[in-house]
Design an enzyme around this catalytic site. Structure first.
Site, mmCIF file in Angstrom:
data_model
loop_
_atom_site.group_PDB
_atom_site.id
_atom_site.type_symbol
_atom_site.label_atom_id
_atom_site.label_comp_id
_atom_site.label_asym_id
_atom_site.label_seq_id
_atom_site.Cartn_x
_atom_site.Cartn_y
_atom_site.Cartn_z
ATOM 1 N N SER A 1 0.684 -0.909 0.154
ATOM 2 C CA SER A 1 0.391 -0.041 0.098
ATOM 3 C C SER A 1 0.877 1.101 -0.199
ATOM 4 O O SER A 1 1.880 1.451 -0.748
ATOM 5 C CB SER A 1 -1.111 -0.518 1.222
ATOM 6 O OG SER A 1 -1.813 0.872 0.867
ATOM 7 N N GLU B 1 -8.838 -4.078 -5.611
ATOM 8 C CA GLU B 1 -8.328 -3.357 -4.233
ATOM 9 C C GLU B 1 -9.656 -1.709 -3.119
ATOM 10 O O GLU B 1 -9.003 -0.952 -2.207
ATOM 11 C CB GLU B 1 -7.445 -2.293 -4.956
ATOM 12 C CG GLU B 1 -6.012 -3.197 -5.310
ATOM 13 C CD GLU B 1 -5.297 -3.391 -5.048
ATOM 14 O OE1 GLU B 1 -5.461 -3.422 -3.159
ATOM 15 O OE2 GLU B 1 -4.437 -4.253 -4.744
ATOM 16 N N HIS C 1 -8.464 -5.015 -0.441
ATOM 17 C CA HIS C 1 -6.830 -4.222 -0.275
ATOM 18 C C HIS C 1 -5.587 -4.114 1.264
ATOM 19 O O HIS C 1 -6.696 -4.483 2.277
ATOM 20 C CB HIS C 1 -6.985 -2.398 -0.371
ATOM 21 C CG HIS C 1 -5.687 -1.959 -0.136
ATOM 22 N ND1 HIS C 1 -4.814 -1.370 -0.721
ATOM 23 C CD2 HIS C 1 -5.076 -0.963 0.670
ATOM 24 C CE1 HIS C 1 -3.864 -1.054 -0.889
ATOM 25 N NE2 HIS C 1 -4.522 -0.721 0.846
#
EC number: 3.1.1.3
Length: 549
Positions: free
Chosen positions: A224, A356, A464
């Site tokens: 991330s 995501e 995500h």
């Protein structure tokens, strides 16, 4: 019995690991049986007072004889600020908010710039083991090495016969690490959090040999915000990754994140957030606003930071704090730097989770009509023309069967626009950014992956950051990639030396003949093509700067 216990305690103390730093200091770590850990080692002076928001200064004190057996404090954290709690049932909410990544990380302190080294038991100086340097994620707002335990990865590396040393660097987040605005640009203090990471890499270059690591075999990896940070270090100083004439790293792994779609440090939105932050801190009328901010208490700055939108607010991925071109270390917009070949030429792995955007789509559940969706996109992407918004909405229609979580038909449409917005946010920030990077990066061997491991999970899909669960806590097909393959790549620059049951193909371009993705699902591994949602790719990536924030 007492004698045996005493002898055992003596042996335990005697077995405490030591390491010698480059300046001659000897430090002691923790013998954790399955590994040896040196935790909370300071690598920079406390970034407080006049050093607040500024570039980190290398630590100059003596550490000789000190013990480093527990993690240092987390850097100050921003409240991610959700607006969906009352709108969504507990199933998905609990999944997100109870995950370690999204929980508050305590204790916190501005004096937080420490580094952690974990190595296999018995490792000594001269072992020259490959080094994996971890950069944590958290939207550039939250996060700490403490919630990403490296024990599973280090243990697996030993079992594979490819032992590695794991290093995790702490860095400033939110306003403390990524404040923007004209004043920051004039002072040259932008992207302080990235500079913390870079100084941590330099500390590794100087000192890791004393722990048994090889400074010429460093792989930087992150998830991330950490993944985007890896990209930033690839393009830092137009791709010059050297320190004292030698590369700081020889490879990179990016898990969910590539180029940051951001305007410059002195751009419109950066200044809007700066003005709100300064006003909230009581410094709006000060003649020297930065000096006022530096004299404020930590609590005052924390309150001011929490008065700006977090990544779970309605504005979602239009983040208040994130890396931005500063004209100095990040010399231009990140897409252009990659397009122009201004990056470090190293082998890379980069990949994504299939859904995501679902976490971030939860913050706009009040958007339910086509007109409201258009207004949301116009507000989020202030540079996009009406024609570009039209093209975007045509590529991502209201048809719920085409939205995210993908491949779920009419299911999971908790509002008429949720799956649509989730698809746009996930593709812009992650999926299509990855494909753009791979299509333009020619600096070294490339591998890419896409996970569908949680495709049956209601509302969220393969969301995500779920890869962290498999990387640090659980076993499964994802763990084979996030541990075994990554370890093999860090050791041999080839993930296939992990003995994967499926050969991981090299990636040349999204249009190459043959498969170019390693695919992950609940049953195992297989290969696939990176050729889906091409209309969305064209809408978002033909002119990426139209969607900068």
């Amino acid at each position: 019995m007492k004698l045996a216990l005493a002898l055992s305690l003596i042996a335990s103390v005697a077995a405490a690991p030591t390491a010698k730093l480059a300046n001659g200091d000897t430090i002691t770590g923790l013998n954790a049986i399955i590994n040896e850990a040196f935790l909370g080692i300071p690598f920079a002076e406390p970034p407080v007072g006049n050093l607040r928001f500024k570039d980190p200064v290398p630590y100059s004190g003596s550490l000789n004889g000190q013990k480093f057996t527990s993690y240092g404090p987390s850097c100050m954290q921003q409240n991610p600020e959700g607006t969906f709690e009352e709108n969504l049932g507990k199933t998905a909410l609990d999944l997100v908010m109870q995950s370690k990544v999204f929980q508050a990380v305590l204790p916190q302190s501005e004096d937080c710039l420490t580094i952690n080294v974990v190595r296999p038991p018995g490792t000594k100086a001269g072992a020259n083991l490959p080094v994996m340097l971890w950069i944590f994620g958290g939207g550039f707002e939250i996060g700490s090495p403490t919630i990403f335990p490296p024990a599973q990865m280090v243990t697996k590396s030993v079992l594979m016969g490819k032992p590695i040393i794991h290093v995790a660097v702490n860095y400033r987040v939110a306003s403390w690490g990524f404040l923007a605005g004209d004043d920051i640009k004039a002072e040259g203090s932008g992207n302080a959090g990235l500079k913390d990471q870079r100084l941590g890499m330099q500390w590794v270059a100087d000192n890791i040999a004393g722990f048994g690591g090889d400074p010429s075999k460093v792989t930087i990896f992150g998830e991330s915000a950490g993944s985007m940070s890896v990209l930033c270090h690839l393009i830092w100083n137009d791709g010059d990754n050297t320190y004292k004439g030698k590369p700081l790293f020889r490879a990179g792994i990016m898990q969910s994140g590539a180029m940051v779609p951001s305007d410059p440090v002195d751009g419109t939105y950066g200044n809007e957030i700066y003005d709100l932050f300064v006003s909230s801190a009581g410094c709006g009328s000060a003649s020297d606003k930065l000096a006022c901010l530096r004299s404020a208490s930590s609590d005052t700055l924390l309150d001011a930071t929490n008065n700006t939108p977090g990544f779970l607010a309605y504005s979602s991925l239009r983040l208040s704090y994130l890396p931005r071109p500063d004209g100095k270390n990040i010399t231009d917009d990140m897409y252009k730097l990659v397009r122009d070949g201004k990056y470090a030429s190293v082998p890379v792995i980069i990949g994504d989770q299939n859904d995501e955007g679902t976490i971030f789509g939860l913050s706009s559940l009040n958007v339910t009509t086509n007109a409201q969706a258009r207004a949301y996109f116009k507000q989020s992407f202030i540079h996009a023309s009406d024609a570009e918004i039209d093209t975007l909405m045509a590529a991502y229609p209201q048809d719920i069967t085409q939205g995210s979580p993908f491949d779920t038909g009419i299911f999971n449409a908790i509002t008429p626009q949720f799956k649509r917005i989730s698809a746009v946010l996930g593709d812009l920030a992650f999926i299509h950014a990855r494909r753009y990077f791979l299509n333009h990066f020619q600096g070294g061997t490339k591998y890419s992956f896409l996970s569908k491991q949680l495709s049956g999970l209601p509302i969220m899909g393969t969301f995500h950051a779920n890869d962290i669960v498999w990387q640090d806590y659980l076993l499964g097909s994802g763990s084979v990639i996030y541990n075994n393959a990554f370890i093999a790549f860090a050791t041999d620059l080839d993930p296939n030396t992990a003995g994967l049951l499926v050969n991981w193909p090299k990636y040349t371009s999204s249009s190459q003949s043959g498969n170019n993705l390693m695919m992950i699902n609940a049953l195992g591994l297989y290969t696939g093509k990176d050729n889906f949602r091409t209309a969305g790719y064209d809408a978002l990536m033909t002119n990426p700067s139209s969607f900068f924030v």
